[in-house]
Design an enzyme around this catalytic site. Structure first.
Site, PDB file in Angstrom:
ATOM      1  N   ARG A 141     -68.827  35.301 -14.060  1.00  0.00           N
ATOM      2  CA  ARG A 141     -68.077  34.107 -14.437  1.00  0.00           C
ATOM      3  C   ARG A 141     -67.026  34.408 -15.496  1.00  0.00           C
ATOM      4  O   ARG A 141     -65.932  33.855 -15.471  1.00  0.00           O
ATOM      5  CB  ARG A 141     -69.050  33.027 -14.927  1.00  0.00           C
ATOM      6  CG  ARG A 141     -68.412  31.701 -15.302  1.00  0.00           C
ATOM      7  CD  ARG A 141     -67.349  31.221 -14.335  1.00  0.00           C
ATOM      8  NE  ARG A 141     -67.760  31.211 -12.937  1.00  0.00           N
ATOM      9  CZ  ARG A 141     -66.945  31.124 -11.915  1.00  0.00           C
ATOM     10  NH1 ARG A 141     -65.626  31.061 -12.113  1.00  0.00           N
ATOM     11  NH2 ARG A 141     -67.399  31.120 -10.680  1.00  0.00           N
ATOM     12  N   LYS A 159     -46.375  26.176 -25.978  1.00  0.00           N
ATOM     13  CA  LYS A 159     -47.373  25.227 -25.478  1.00  0.00           C
ATOM     14  C   LYS A 159     -48.477  25.987 -24.758  1.00  0.00           C
ATOM     15  O   LYS A 159     -48.655  25.903 -23.542  1.00  0.00           O
ATOM     16  CB  LYS A 159     -46.713  24.196 -24.569  1.00  0.00           C
ATOM     17  CG  LYS A 159     -45.706  23.322 -25.313  1.00  0.00           C
ATOM     18  CD  LYS A 159     -44.984  22.357 -24.394  1.00  0.00           C
ATOM     19  CE  LYS A 159     -43.967  21.521 -25.155  1.00  0.00           C
ATOM     20  NZ  LYS A 159     -43.207  20.619 -24.283  1.00  0.00           N
ATOM     21  N   LYS A 200     -35.211  22.400 -35.168  1.00  0.00           N
ATOM     22  CA  LYS A 200     -35.335  21.228 -34.304  1.00  0.00           C
ATOM     23  C   LYS A 200     -34.967  19.973 -35.087  1.00  0.00           C
ATOM     24  O   LYS A 200     -34.831  20.001 -36.321  1.00  0.00           O
ATOM     25  CB  LYS A 200     -36.756  21.140 -33.738  1.00  0.00           C
ATOM     26  CG  LYS A 200     -37.213  22.438 -33.064  1.00  0.00           C
ATOM     27  CD  LYS A 200     -38.478  22.265 -32.281  1.00  0.00           C
ATOM     28  CE  LYS A 200     -38.176  21.854 -30.875  1.00  0.00           C
ATOM     29  NZ  LYS A 200     -39.353  21.804 -30.011  1.00  0.00           N
ATOM     30  N   GLU A 237     -31.668  23.410 -31.848  1.00  0.00           N
ATOM     31  CA  GLU A 237     -31.732  22.398 -30.799  1.00  0.00           C
ATOM     32  C   GLU A 237     -30.636  21.358 -31.020  1.00  0.00           C
ATOM     33  O   GLU A 237     -30.436  20.889 -32.142  1.00  0.00           O
ATOM     34  CB  GLU A 237     -33.104  21.727 -30.845  1.00  0.00           C
ATOM     35  CG  GLU A 237     -33.294  20.551 -29.918  1.00  0.00           C
ATOM     36  CD  GLU A 237     -34.605  19.848 -30.186  1.00  0.00           C
ATOM     37  OE1 GLU A 237     -35.617  20.255 -29.602  1.00  0.00           O
ATOM     38  OE2 GLU A 237     -34.619  18.905 -31.005  1.00  0.00           O
ATOM     39  N   ASP A 281     -31.273  20.098 -25.392  1.00  0.00           N
ATOM     40  CA  ASP A 281     -32.510  19.339 -25.198  1.00  0.00           C
ATOM     41  C   ASP A 281     -32.297  18.152 -24.272  1.00  0.00           C
ATOM     42  O   ASP A 281     -31.520  17.235 -24.568  1.00  0.00           O
ATOM     43  CB  ASP A 281     -33.015  18.852 -26.564  1.00  0.00           C
ATOM     44  CG  ASP A 281     -34.358  18.153 -26.462  1.00  0.00           C
ATOM     45  OD1 ASP A 281     -35.209  18.604 -25.673  1.00  0.00           O
ATOM     46  OD2 ASP A 281     -34.558  17.145 -27.171  1.00  0.00           O
TER      47      ASP A 281
END
Length: 303
Positions: free
Chosen positions: A110, A145, A177, A217, A238
């Protein structure tokens, strides 16, 4: 591209990250009593081999992890890979063979599949994006992320899928940002985006961080016009529509052609081709790591 973020190929750092995860994963699975099913049913002297196989088509990542994983269970288990990471496989294709104690193979099963399925899912989704922009100038980048604790492994899987790594963390590149500017404004400082680029350049120079890229950004073409003369390495566009991205490229070419542009936001497999066809050089996609489905793999017993 003259400069880019560090790219994550298999390394001692990734191995160390895997070992830290295994220090949690092995006792999580075995507990204090070990595999009581195998203890009840499998003769301790039994040995054999098992094949790791693809139960669906995809791109494999994690071949390099298996030797480390099985060593955490039993150093006598032998892993013989048949393919390399980054290989596209068909349903039913054998990836490699594990040989050794039957009980230990069952204990490792597993863990092996959990790591490989997750990483191969990321590599498979990345390849789909890479294929979707084939023939354009665009390169597909990941983001931060990622699953906490898994970042280097997941970024490695992106590379296996043919993608590129954005910054590894907060420590290796500057990414200004809107929240940075909003926060410093709340503290009484009112930096324009251009001011922020200049301050970042001064800081990395003073700190001896010559390799740190500076990215900012923007969400309007007017902001782009203001920051381009300060020549950040990259400007992130963005959530701009394709018409805006095309206009941004024209503005960049006229003002600061050495600055790279990155499209981010609203990117999925349905939209990525049209974004790439604007001529953009970079497209970042958070979904590569936060939304990839695990690839279905299995461990099939031999003899």
């Amino acid at each position: 591209m003259a400069k880019d973020f560090p790219q994550h190929f298999w390394s001692s750092d990734i191995r160390s990250e895997l070992q830290r995860l295994l220090a949690i994963a092995v006792p999580e699975d075995s507990g204090e009593n070990g595999d009581i099913t195998s203890q009840a049913l499998v003769p301790p002297e039994a040995s054999g081999s098992a094949a790791v196989q693809a139960r669906q088509a995809g791109v494999i990542a994690g071949i390099e992890t298996i030797e480390v994983i099985v060593a955490a269970i039993d150093k006598n288990l032998i892993w013989q890979p048949i393919i390399k990471d980054g290989t596209a496989v068909k349903e039913g294709e054998t990836i490699g063979i594990l040989t050794g104690s039957a009980a230990k193979l069952l204990a490792a099963e597993r863990l092996v599949l959990n790591f490989m399925s997750k990483l191969s899912g990321i590599a498979t989704l990345t390849r789909q994006y890479v294929d979707a922009v084939a023939g354009t100038k665009a390169k597909i980048y990941d983001t931060r992320k990622t699953t906490p604790g898994w970042r280097l492994l997941e970024k490695y899987a992106v590379v296996c899928g043919g993608g590129h790594n954005h910054r590894t963390g907060l420590f290796d590149s500057v990414l200004i940002k809107d929240n940075h500017l909003a926060f410093v404004k709340s503290c009484g400082e009112n930096y324009t985006p251009a001011d922020a680029v200049l301050k970042a350049k001064e800081y990395v120079k003073a700190q001896g961080l010559a390799d740190a890229l500076i990215e900012i950004e923007v969400d309007t073409l007017e902001q782009l016009r203001l920051v381009l003369p300060e020549e950040p390495d990259i400007v992130l566009l963005d959530n701009m529509k394709t018409e805006q991205i095309s206009a941004a490229i024209r503005i960049r070419d006229a003002v600061s052609p050495a600055v790279e542009l990155e499209a981010s936001g609203g990117v999925n497999l349905k939209t990525v081709r049209s974004i790439a066809e604007t001529g953009i050089g970079r497209i970042s996609v958070g979904a590569l790591t936060h939304s990839a489905a695990a690839l279905d793999l299995g461990l099939d017993w031999g003899s």
